[in-house]
Structures are given as C-alpha cells and as structure tokens.
Design a protein around this motif. Sequence first.
Motif, PDB file in Angstrom:
ATOM      1  N   ASP A  35      57.636  -5.296 -35.561  1.00 18.06           N
ATOM      2  CA  ASP A  35      58.186  -6.643 -35.425  1.00 18.06           C
ATOM      3  C   ASP A  35      57.493  -7.475 -34.362  1.00 18.06           C
ATOM      4  OD1 ASP A  35      61.207  -5.534 -33.649  1.00 18.06           O
ATOM      5  OD2 ASP A  35      59.068  -5.244 -33.288  1.00 18.06           O
ATOM      6  N   ASN A  36      56.244  -7.152 -34.112  1.00 18.08           N
ATOM      7  CA  ASN A  36      55.449  -7.938 -33.171  1.00 18.08           C
ATOM      8  C   ASN A  36      54.179  -8.411 -33.839  1.00 18.08           C
ATOM      9  OD1 ASN A  36      56.878  -7.768 -30.482  1.00 18.08           O
ATOM     10  ND2 ASN A  36      56.707  -5.588 -30.975  1.00 18.08           N
ATOM     11  N   TYR A  37      53.599  -9.428 -33.259  1.00 20.40           N
ATOM     12  CA  TYR A  37      52.342  -9.941 -33.780  1.00 20.40           C
ATOM     13  C   TYR A  37      51.237  -8.951 -33.479  1.00 20.40           C
ATOM     14  CZ  TYR A  37      48.174 -12.807 -34.285  1.00 20.40           C
ATOM     15  OH  TYR A  37      46.949 -13.277 -34.664  1.00 20.40           O
ATOM     16  N   MET A  38      50.389  -8.702 -34.468  1.00 25.42           N
ATOM     17  CA  MET A  38      49.261  -7.817 -34.249  1.00 25.42           C
ATOM     18  C   MET A  38      48.069  -8.305 -35.060  1.00 25.42           C
ATOM     19  SD  MET A  38      50.837  -4.608 -36.251  1.00 25.42           S
ATOM     20  CE  MET A  38      51.292  -4.661 -37.965  1.00 25.42           C
ATOM     21  N   ALA A  39      46.902  -7.915 -34.596  1.00 26.48           N
ATOM     22  CA  ALA A  39      45.694  -8.451 -35.228  1.00 26.48           C
ATOM     23  C   ALA A  39      44.512  -7.522 -34.983  1.00 26.48           C
ATOM     24  CB  ALA A  39      45.388  -9.843 -34.677  1.00 26.48           C
ATOM     25  N   TRP A  40      43.478  -7.774 -35.731  1.00 25.33           N
ATOM     26  CA  TRP A  40      42.171  -7.170 -35.501  1.00 25.33           C
ATOM     27  C   TRP A  40      41.194  -8.279 -35.128  1.00 25.33           C
ATOM     28  CZ3 TRP A  40      41.064  -2.059 -35.367  1.00 25.33           C
ATOM     29  CH2 TRP A  40      41.981  -1.171 -35.944  1.00 25.33           C
ATOM     30  N   TYR A  41      40.370  -7.980 -34.142  1.00 17.02           N
ATOM     31  CA  TYR A  41      39.273  -8.844 -33.750  1.00 17.02           C
ATOM     32  C   TYR A  41      37.994  -8.031 -33.835  1.00 17.02           C
ATOM     33  CZ  TYR A  41      42.364 -12.447 -31.756  1.00 17.02           C
ATOM     34  OH  TYR A  41      43.293 -13.445 -31.580  1.00 17.02           O
ATOM     35  N   ARG A  42      36.865  -8.723 -33.767  1.00 22.14           N
ATOM     36  CA  ARG A  42      35.599  -8.013 -33.696  1.00 22.14           C
ATOM     37  C   ARG A  42      34.625  -8.811 -32.831  1.00 22.14           C
ATOM     38  NH1 ARG A  42      33.153  -8.771 -39.863  1.00 22.14           N
ATOM     39  NH2 ARG A  42      32.417 -10.929 -39.607  1.00 22.14           N
ATOM     40  N   GLN A  43      33.656  -8.083 -32.313  1.00 17.68           N
ATOM     41  CA  GLN A  43      32.646  -8.719 -31.475  1.00 17.68           C
ATOM     42  C   GLN A  43      31.302  -8.100 -31.784  1.00 17.68           C
ATOM     43  OE1 GLN A  43      33.414  -8.709 -27.241  1.00 17.68           O
ATOM     44  NE2 GLN A  43      32.057 -10.451 -26.945  1.00 17.68           N
ATOM     45  N   ALA A  44      30.414  -8.906 -32.340  1.00 21.45           N
ATOM     46  CA  ALA A  44      29.053  -8.469 -32.597  1.00 21.45           C
ATOM     47  C   ALA A  44      28.231  -8.630 -31.327  1.00 21.45           C
ATOM     48  CB  ALA A  44      28.444  -9.277 -33.733  1.00 21.45           C
ATOM     49  N   SER A  45      27.186  -7.862 -31.236  1.00 20.41           N
ATOM     50  CA  SER A  45      26.326  -7.907 -30.056  1.00 20.41           C
ATOM     51  C   SER A  45      25.793  -9.325 -29.837  1.00 20.41           C
ATOM     52  CB  SER A  45      25.166  -6.928 -30.230  1.00 20.41           C
ATOM     53  OG  SER A  45      24.318  -6.947 -29.110  1.00 20.41           O
ATOM     54  N   GLY A  46      25.988  -9.829 -28.621  1.00 23.03           N
ATOM     55  CA  GLY A  46      25.492 -11.146 -28.274  1.00 23.03           C
ATOM     56  C   GLY A  46      26.330 -12.307 -28.768  1.00 23.03           C
ATOM     57  N   LYS A  47      27.473 -11.999 -29.374  1.00 23.46           N
ATOM     58  CA  LYS A  47      28.336 -13.051 -29.912  1.00 23.46           C
ATOM     59  C   LYS A  47      29.720 -12.976 -29.284  1.00 23.46           C
ATOM     60  CE  LYS A  47      26.027 -13.487 -34.380  1.00 23.46           C
ATOM     61  NZ  LYS A  47      26.218 -13.544 -35.851  1.00 23.46           N
ATOM     62  N   GLU A  48      30.480 -14.046 -29.466  1.00 22.97           N
ATOM     63  CA  GLU A  48      31.843 -14.074 -28.951  1.00 22.97           C
ATOM     64  C   GLU A  48      32.770 -13.252 -29.850  1.00 22.97           C
ATOM     65  OE1 GLU A  48      31.830 -18.444 -26.723  1.00 22.97           O
ATOM     66  OE2 GLU A  48      33.206 -18.045 -28.376  1.00 22.97           O
ATOM     67  N   ARG A  49      33.841 -12.781 -29.262  1.00 23.52           N
ATOM     68  CA  ARG A  49      34.840 -12.054 -30.038  1.00 23.52           C
ATOM     69  C   ARG A  49      35.487 -13.011 -31.034  1.00 23.52           C
ATOM     70  NH1 ARG A  49      38.680  -7.907 -26.871  1.00 23.52           N
ATOM     71  NH2 ARG A  49      36.571  -7.387 -26.163  1.00 23.52           N
ATOM     72  N   GLU A  50      35.668 -12.532 -32.268  1.00 23.97           N
ATOM     73  CA  GLU A  50      36.251 -13.388 -33.293  1.00 23.97           C
ATOM     74  C   GLU A  50      37.446 -12.697 -33.948  1.00 23.97           C
ATOM     75  OE1 GLU A  50      33.916 -14.237 -36.792  1.00 23.97           O
ATOM     76  OE2 GLU A  50      33.002 -12.235 -36.814  1.00 23.97           O
TER      77      GLU A  50
END
Length: 115
Positions: free
Chosen positions: A31-46
């Motif tokens: 019952d909480n917000y959850m997510a996946w992010y990713r970060q490629a080398s040299g780039k910002e986390r998305e």
Amino acid sequence: QVQLVESGGGLVQPGGSLRLSCAASRSIFSDNYMAWYRQASGKEREWVAEITNGGRTNYASSMKGRFTISRDNTGNMMYLQMNSLKPEDTAVYYCYAQIGLSTFWGQGTQVTVSS
C-alpha cells in the motif's frame, strides 16, 4: 527504516528477457508507492515504471509494452519483468519506495544488454 535489495541483473543478448526482484526488509509494497529507476553510465537516473498507492501501474514510454512491474501478495517483493531488451536498456536498475515522507533506495543491480 527499510532496506531494499535488488537482484536478477546480468548479461543478456538483445531481444532477451530478465526479471529483476526487489526484496524489502519488511512488508511495505502492498500500500505504498514504489517504482523502478535506472541509470546508464554517464547519464542521469531515469524513472522506469511505478505502482501507485492505489495499485495503478505506469511506464516510461520507451518501456511500455516491454516491461511489467508487479508485486507479490506478501508485500515484501516487487518485480520488473523486462522483455525484448535492447542495448539502450543497459543500466543499473534501482528499486525505490516511498512511505509517507520517507524514501528508500536499493543499491542497484546491473543489467547489460549486449551480443
């Protein structure tokens, strides 16, 4: 305090699949917000995908139709099923949870898509 631990990353060929898991130290995913992010080398986390407090799932446009976010009934596990992987999906993938005003991140798991 909550610890999040990702697993399931690795090396996969283009077009292949991987299933990432995120294990929480206690039951928080129901019952909480959850997510996946990713970060490629040299780039910002998305941002990659999310499950809202109400259970709605949303995806970044480039992942829609290929990735599926889910959680189990115990509230301890969250998953990211990734299909039709592309080299541009190569990144460190992070699990994220928000409980009230507190936010938590996992340490990340590396996904490499290469032939």
